[in-house]
Structures are given as structure tokens and as C-alpha cells.
Design an enzyme around this catalytic site. Sequence first.
Site, mmCIF file in Angstrom:
data_model
loop_
_atom_site.group_PDB
_atom_site.id
_atom_site.type_symbol
_atom_site.label_atom_id
_atom_site.label_comp_id
_atom_site.label_asym_id
_atom_site.label_seq_id
_atom_site.Cartn_x
_atom_site.Cartn_y
_atom_site.Cartn_z
ATOM 1 N N LYS A 163 23.327 -6.267 -6.231
ATOM 2 C CA LYS A 163 24.670 -6.564 -6.758
ATOM 3 C C LYS A 163 25.740 -6.043 -5.798
ATOM 4 O O LYS A 163 26.906 -5.931 -6.149
ATOM 5 C CB LYS A 163 24.859 -5.910 -8.133
ATOM 6 C CG LYS A 163 23.903 -6.399 -9.200
ATOM 7 C CD LYS A 163 24.205 -5.701 -10.530
ATOM 8 C CE LYS A 163 23.198 -6.091 -11.592
ATOM 9 N NZ LYS A 163 23.323 -5.221 -12.777
ATOM 10 N N HIS A 203 7.331 6.138 10.651
ATOM 11 C CA HIS A 203 6.584 5.990 9.399
ATOM 12 C C HIS A 203 5.635 7.192 9.363
ATOM 13 O O HIS A 203 4.437 7.065 9.607
ATOM 14 C CB HIS A 203 5.814 4.666 9.445
ATOM 15 C CG HIS A 203 5.206 4.225 8.148
ATOM 16 N ND1 HIS A 203 5.101 5.047 7.045
ATOM 17 C CD2 HIS A 203 4.663 3.033 7.787
ATOM 18 C CE1 HIS A 203 4.514 4.376 6.069
ATOM 19 N NE2 HIS A 203 4.244 3.158 6.497
ATOM 20 N N ARG A 214 11.963 3.779 1.641
ATOM 21 C CA ARG A 214 11.711 2.850 2.749
ATOM 22 C C ARG A 214 12.966 2.014 2.913
ATOM 23 O O ARG A 214 13.519 1.505 1.930
ATOM 24 C CB ARG A 214 10.509 1.961 2.444
ATOM 25 C CG ARG A 214 10.410 0.789 3.414
ATOM 26 C CD ARG A 214 9.108 0.054 3.300
ATOM 27 N NE ARG A 214 8.017 0.841 3.857
ATOM 28 C CZ ARG A 214 6.797 0.369 4.074
ATOM 29 N NH1 ARG A 214 6.521 -0.880 3.778
ATOM 30 N NH2 ARG A 214 5.848 1.136 4.579
ATOM 31 N N ARG A 264 0.810 -1.235 0.000
ATOM 32 C CA ARG A 264 0.000 0.000 0.000
ATOM 33 C C ARG A 264 0.833 1.271 0.000
ATOM 34 O O ARG A 264 0.489 2.226 -0.708
ATOM 35 C CB ARG A 264 -1.060 -0.027 1.101
ATOM 36 C CG ARG A 264 -0.676 0.020 2.502
ATOM 37 C CD ARG A 264 -1.477 -0.928 3.364
ATOM 38 N NE ARG A 264 -0.859 -2.236 3.272
ATOM 39 C CZ ARG A 264 -1.514 -3.367 3.182
ATOM 40 N NH1 ARG A 264 -2.808 -3.385 3.197
ATOM 41 N NH2 ARG A 264 -0.853 -4.499 3.092
ATOM 42 N N THR A 265 1.918 1.314 0.746
ATOM 43 C CA THR A 265 2.649 2.584 0.841
ATOM 44 C C THR A 265 3.268 2.963 -0.509
ATOM 45 O O THR A 265 3.167 4.098 -0.962
ATOM 46 C CB THR A 265 3.729 2.496 1.935
ATOM 47 O OG1 THR A 265 3.109 2.073 3.151
ATOM 48 C CG2 THR A 265 4.394 3.834 2.164
HETATM 49 C C1 NCD Z 1 3.466 -1.004 8.074
HETATM 50 C C2 NCD Z 1 4.931 -0.834 7.815
HETATM 51 O O1 NCD Z 1 5.477 -1.303 6.831
HETATM 52 O O2 NCD Z 1 5.537 -0.176 8.650
HETATM 53 N N1 NCD Z 1 2.701 -1.156 6.934
HETATM 54 C C3 NCD Z 1 2.372 -0.055 6.184
HETATM 55 O O3 NCD Z 1 3.208 0.720 5.776
HETATM 56 N N2 NCD Z 1 1.076 0.166 5.943
HETATM 57 C C4 NCD Z 1 3.174 -1.985 9.132
HETATM 58 C C5 NCD Z 1 3.552 -3.429 8.928
HETATM 59 O O4 NCD Z 1 4.271 -3.797 8.008
HETATM 60 O O5 NCD Z 1 3.111 -4.226 9.777
#
Ligand code: NCD
Length: 303
Positions: free
Chosen positions: A83, A133, A105, A55-56
Site C-alpha cells: 500500500k 546471506h 530479507r 527454504r529460508t
Molecule cells: C538464495 C537466495 O535467495 O539468496 N536462496 C536461498 O536463500 N536458499 C539463492 C537464490 O535465490 O538463487
Amino acid sequence: MKRGLLDIESLSRQDIEAILARSKDFQPASGENFKRSDVLRGRTVVNLFFEASTRTRTSFEIAAKRLGADIVSITASGSSVSKGESLVDTLNTLAAMRPDAIVMRHSASGAPHFLSRYLPIPIVNAGDGTHEHPTQALLDARTILDRLGSLEGLRVAIIGDIAHSRVARSNIFLLSKFGVAVVLCGPASLLPREMGQIAPGIELTSDMEEAIRDVDVIMMLRVQLERQKEAAFPASEYFQFFGLRPEHIELAKPNVIVMHPGPINRGREISSEVADSQRSAILNQVENGIAVRMAVLEKVLAA
Ligand code: NCD
């Protein structure tokens, strides 16, 4: 926002209010299509994901496109990171192509902060290790405001793997700036006492019923097995002690909302009855993610 959006901790309440207010402009009226704009036409965003995400990553892509920006998504498995290229070399390579912002991320806490000191390009943190986050906390706040009208005076329980959750940390920082009472709940092995000290007025308990009594919001967290060297709690017992079930909802305020950042594990931290009920705001969170990320990208880029 020259350095982008790295965390919630360093934002003021006014910064947060401005993003939340702007995100409202990007929400579609019911039954209507999403708002589009051209403010970022000609700008390029690189979406760099070193960790799994559905989703992100998609949400940032859609948000950038709805503002007219070009966005290029790169995942670690398909990049030269596999690599052996270092993080700094990967980022310098991308920076040489002169994108206007990098959304990233990474599994290392602090990675975006570190890079933002070296790169002249704004970085948006899409989750760094167990640290923060920020856009998740913003979309969570947008969702609470939509459903409950205000943050002031609320009581919020955050339940699950507190120790490894960047979602919990960002939410604690945000909610405490608005005077929300936060109760953290999870097995003792996943509930570090230090988490009670990162902001004022936080309660800790391993008793799920105590945590939920009279709350306005229940935020469930996934057990982040990928961040645990060994399981901190027997998987077979987790749902019995910390899984959210219909009987728990009775203990909370009558208009309680249930949230989860996703991905959800049905029958592990949340029952299907609750996840699919009227009280669940899980899909509203996903939908709000786009409007909130549009507001963030606009603020970071439209200089
Ligand atoms: C979260 C994350 O990746 O920090 N998910 C997200 O971004 N919606 C939480 C998770 O992975 O449990």
C-alpha cells in the site's frame, strides 16, 4: 550480538566457530527427531520477507519454534508495503509491537544494516540484495564440516551468477577466514573482477573445467534473472558452458561434494544426474539450515 547478525564479513573466525559448534548440538542424531529446547520461550520473532523465499523463511520459522519462541511471518505482498508504506515506517510499526528480534530479507543491499542503526531490536539478515546471506554461508560451512571434517586446506569452486549472488559473497568471506582456496567461475558478464579482491587468495576463471579440477567442493549458483535488467548470457547456451554434468565430477577430488543454495533449476545450472547423486549435499544443506538458524537465534536472543 546486540545488533543481530548482519553479515559474515564483520564476524571473527571465533564467532563463526562458536555458531557452527552450537549448531551441532541442534542436529538430530540419525534416525532421531530434531532437538527441541525452551530457551526462547516467551520471546517473539518477526520474520519479514520482502522477497520470495521457500527454504529460508520456513527454516527460520521452524528454528524459532524448536527453541520455544513465537514467530510471526510477514511477506511484502500481504503487508502494507504493497500500500506504499516506506521500509522505515513498516519497521517502526513492527518495532512498536516490541518483538525481540526481526529476521528480514530485502532486495536492497544494506537494508538490514541501515535499519539496525535506527531500531533498538536485533536484526538477522536473511539476504539483502546482492550483498550477503550470512545464515546460508554458515549452513554451507556446517554441511562441508559434516561431510569433509574440516575447512582448512580445502579448495572450493563457486560457479554461476557470481555478480548477483549474496550467497557467493557470504561464502567467500567465511571460507577465506578459514584459509580455504576459492575459485570463482562464470560467464565474464557475471564475473566482476572486483569479486576477486574482496578477500585474499581468490582465483577467477570462465573455464568450468579449470575451475573444477581438484576441488573438494563445488557450489553451484542459480542465474538470478530477477536481478538482471537484460540477460547477461544466452539462456540456451548457459547449460552447455556452465551447467554441472556428471563428466565434470570426474575432474574434482574423488570425495567432492556438490552444493546449491536452492532453488535449483534442473537442466539450466545443474543436471538431474548430479543433483540427485551421492555427491550432492543439497538436501543436507536444507536440513542443516534449521540447526544453524537455531544456533543464530539463540545467540541473538538468549541474552
Ligand atoms: C538464495 C537466495 O535467495 O539468496 N536462496 C536461498 O536463500 N536458499 C539463492 C537464490 O535465490 O538463487
